[in-house]
Design a protein around this motif. Structure first.
Motif, PDB file in Angstrom:
ATOM      1  N   ILE A 115       0.910  -1.242   0.178  1.00 56.96           N
ATOM      2  CA  ILE A 115      -0.036   0.232  -0.059  1.00 56.96           C
ATOM      3  C   ILE A 115       1.095   1.162  -0.096  1.00 56.96           C
ATOM      4  O   ILE A 115       1.898   1.521   0.878  1.00 56.96           O
ATOM      5  N   ILE A 157      -3.389   4.415  -0.625  1.00 59.15           N
ATOM      6  CA  ILE A 157      -4.364   4.850   0.360  1.00 59.15           C
ATOM      7  C   ILE A 157      -5.489   5.607  -0.183  1.00 59.15           C
ATOM      8  O   ILE A 157      -6.532   5.599  -0.029  1.00 59.15           O
ATOM      9  N   LEU A 177     -10.597   6.132   2.607  1.00 57.32           N
ATOM     10  CA  LEU A 177     -10.248   4.870   3.303  1.00 57.32           C
ATOM     11  C   LEU A 177     -11.239   3.696   3.007  1.00 57.32           C
ATOM     12  O   LEU A 177     -11.082   2.423   2.930  1.00 57.32           O
ATOM     13  N   LEU A 180     -10.456   1.089   0.634  1.00 59.28           N
ATOM     14  CA  LEU A 180      -9.146   0.208   0.527  1.00 59.28           C
ATOM     15  C   LEU A 180      -9.685  -0.892   1.847  1.00 59.28           C
ATOM     16  O   LEU A 180      -9.185  -1.951   1.808  1.00 59.28           O
ATOM     17  N   GLU A 181     -10.385  -0.355   2.729  1.00 54.73           N
ATOM     18  CA  GLU A 181     -10.768  -1.229   3.791  1.00 54.73           C
ATOM     19  C   GLU A 181     -11.571  -2.366   3.182  1.00 54.73           C
ATOM     20  O   GLU A 181     -11.282  -3.491   3.572  1.00 54.73           O
ATOM     21  N   ILE A 184      -9.240  -4.900   1.381  1.00 55.23           N
ATOM     22  CA  ILE A 184      -8.523  -5.558   2.372  1.00 55.23           C
ATOM     23  C   ILE A 184      -9.476  -6.765   2.631  1.00 55.23           C
ATOM     24  O   ILE A 184      -8.862  -7.989   2.698  1.00 55.23           O
ATOM     25  N   LEU A 194       3.494  -1.330   4.336  1.00 58.65           N
ATOM     26  CA  LEU A 194       2.941  -0.104   4.212  1.00 58.65           C
ATOM     27  C   LEU A 194       4.196   0.759   3.714  1.00 58.65           C
ATOM     28  O   LEU A 194       5.114   0.829   4.423  1.00 58.65           O
ATOM     29  N   ALA A 199       1.051   5.745   4.098  1.00 59.35           N
ATOM     30  CA  ALA A 199       0.538   4.825   4.135  1.00 59.35           C
ATOM     31  C   ALA A 199       0.213   4.282   5.716  1.00 59.35           C
ATOM     32  O   ALA A 199      -0.834   3.822   5.852  1.00 59.35           O
ATOM     33  N   LEU A 203      -3.665   4.062   7.212  1.00 61.36           N
ATOM     34  CA  LEU A 203      -4.119   2.760   7.538  1.00 61.36           C
ATOM     35  C   LEU A 203      -4.322   2.773   9.121  1.00 61.36           C
ATOM     36  O   LEU A 203      -5.148   2.027   9.496  1.00 61.36           O
ATOM     37  N   TYR A 223      -3.286  -5.163  11.619  1.00 60.42           N
ATOM     38  CA  TYR A 223      -4.636  -4.315  11.124  1.00 60.42           C
ATOM     39  C   TYR A 223      -5.584  -5.483  10.872  1.00 60.42           C
ATOM     40  O   TYR A 223      -5.279  -6.332  10.270  1.00 60.42           O
TER      41      TYR A 223
END
Ligand code: URA
Length: 266
Positions: A115, A157, A177, A180-181, A184, A194, A199, A203, A223
Motif C-alpha cells: 500500500i 491509500i 479509506l 481500501l478497507e 483488504i 505499508l 500509508a 491505515l 490491522y
C-alpha cells in the motif's frame, strides 16, 4: 429451475449486494421507507447515520469500529465492483482534477498487499498503481523477493491523484479509506506492507507523538488480524539509496513470516 430465471436471480443478488456496499460506503445506517416510517432494524453498519435522502438523522449510540463484513461474491467480482464504485466516486474534490482513478491491481488472493500513498502523474494517466519511477523500483523489489508483480496486490491509500503530487489531505484519506478497507476484506492478504508515512498514518492512525516512519519501519504492526510491515516509500529510496538496505531487511522479515526465502541473486 429454468436457466434464464437462475441468471436473473443471480443478477438481482449481485445488484442487491452492490447496493448494500454502496450504502455502507456512504455511511447509511438506516433505510427510511418512502412512506416515511422506519421499518424494523435496518442498520447496515455501525457508522454515523444518514437518511436515504441524504439528510442527517440523530446519531445512534456510539458504535465500535468494525471490520468490513466478509465479502459475499468471488473476489475478482468484488474487486471489480469496488473499482467501478471508485471510478464513479465524487466524494472529494480530487475527482475534479483526476484523469483516471487508480483502484490498485494484482492477484486477488495475494500473499502480500503493498500500500502506497497516492497515484502520481503516470498512474493518473494510465489508471494503474505504481508504474512511474517509484513503481519501477517497487517492481524490482517485488521481483527480488521472488514474486512477479502480478502475484501481489498493489494499491494506495487514496485512489485519485492530488494536484501537483501534493500529499493527500487527512480529509481525503478519511473519505477514501472505505474503498481500501473493503479491498483488504476481499483480498485477505497474508501480510500488508505499508510504503511510507502516509500509508502508515492512513491505515493505522496513531496519537503517539513523534511516531515517524523511520522509527516504525521494520516493526510488525497489526490491522484487523493481518500482520503489517511498515517500510520506506520507494520515492524516498530514489533520493536515499542507502535506505534500500533497511527496506530489504524489512522485506526479509516479510518473507520469513511467509516461510519463504529470497531467490539467489542472478
Ligand atoms: N505511485 C503510486 O501509485 N503510489 C505512490 O505512492 C507513488 C507512486
Amino acid at each position: 429451475m429454468d436457466g434464464d430465471i437462475k441468471q436473473r436471480l443471480a443478477k438481482i443478488k449481485k445488484d442487491v449486494e452492490s447496493y448494500i456496499d454502496y450504502l455502507r460506503e456512504n455511511n447509511v445506517t438506516e433505510i427510511i421507507s418512502f412512506a416515511g416510517g422506519r421499518k424494523g432494524n435496518n442498520a447496515v453498519s455501525g457508522r454515523p447515520p444518514v437518511s436515504a435522502a441524504g439528510r442527517s438523522v440523530p446519531p445512534a449510540p456510539a458504535a465500535e469500529k468494525q471490520a468490513p463484513e466478509s465479502p459475499a461474491g468471488p473476489p475478482e467480482e468484488e474487486l471489480e465492483a469496488i473499482a467501478a464504485r471508485v471510478a464513479a466516486c465524487s466524494k472529494c474534490a480530487l475527482h475534479k482534477t483526476r484523469t483516471k482513478t487508480v483502484p490498485g491491481q494484482g492477484n486477488c488472493r495475494p500473499d502480500i498487499l503493498f500500500i502506497g500513498e497516492a497515484p502520481g502523474e503516470d498512474e493518473d494517466r494510465q489508471g494503474i498503481a505504481f508504474i512511474g519511477r517509484a513503481g519501477q523500483l517497487l517492481t524490482r523489489l517485488i521481483v527480488r523477493m521472488g514474486y512477479a508483480r502480478e502475484e501481489v496486490f498493489i494499491a494506495n491509500i487514496i485512489k485519485c491523484r492530488p494536484p501537483n503530487n501534493r500529499k493527500p489531505l487527512p480529509e481525503e484519506m478519511k473519505t477514501c479509506l472505505p474503498y481500501l478497507e473493503r479491498q483488504i476484506a476481499v483480498l485477505k492478504p497474508k501480510v500488508m506492507v505499508l510504503l511510507g508515512a502516509t500509508a502508515l498514518d492512513g491505515l493505522i492512525p496513531s496519537n503517539v507523538p513523534g511516531r515517524t516512519i523511520s522509527r516504525t519501519r521494520g516493526k510488525w504492526l497489526e490491522y484487523q488480524g493481518i500482520p503489517v510491515m511498515p517500510t520506506f516509500h520507494p520515492s524516498y529510496l530514489l533520493r536515499n539509496q542507502s535506505a534500500m538496505w533497511d527496506v530489504w531487511a524489512d522485506m526479509e522479515k516479510v518473507l520469513a513470516h511467509l516461510g519463504r526465502k529470497a531467490p539467489p541473486k542472478k
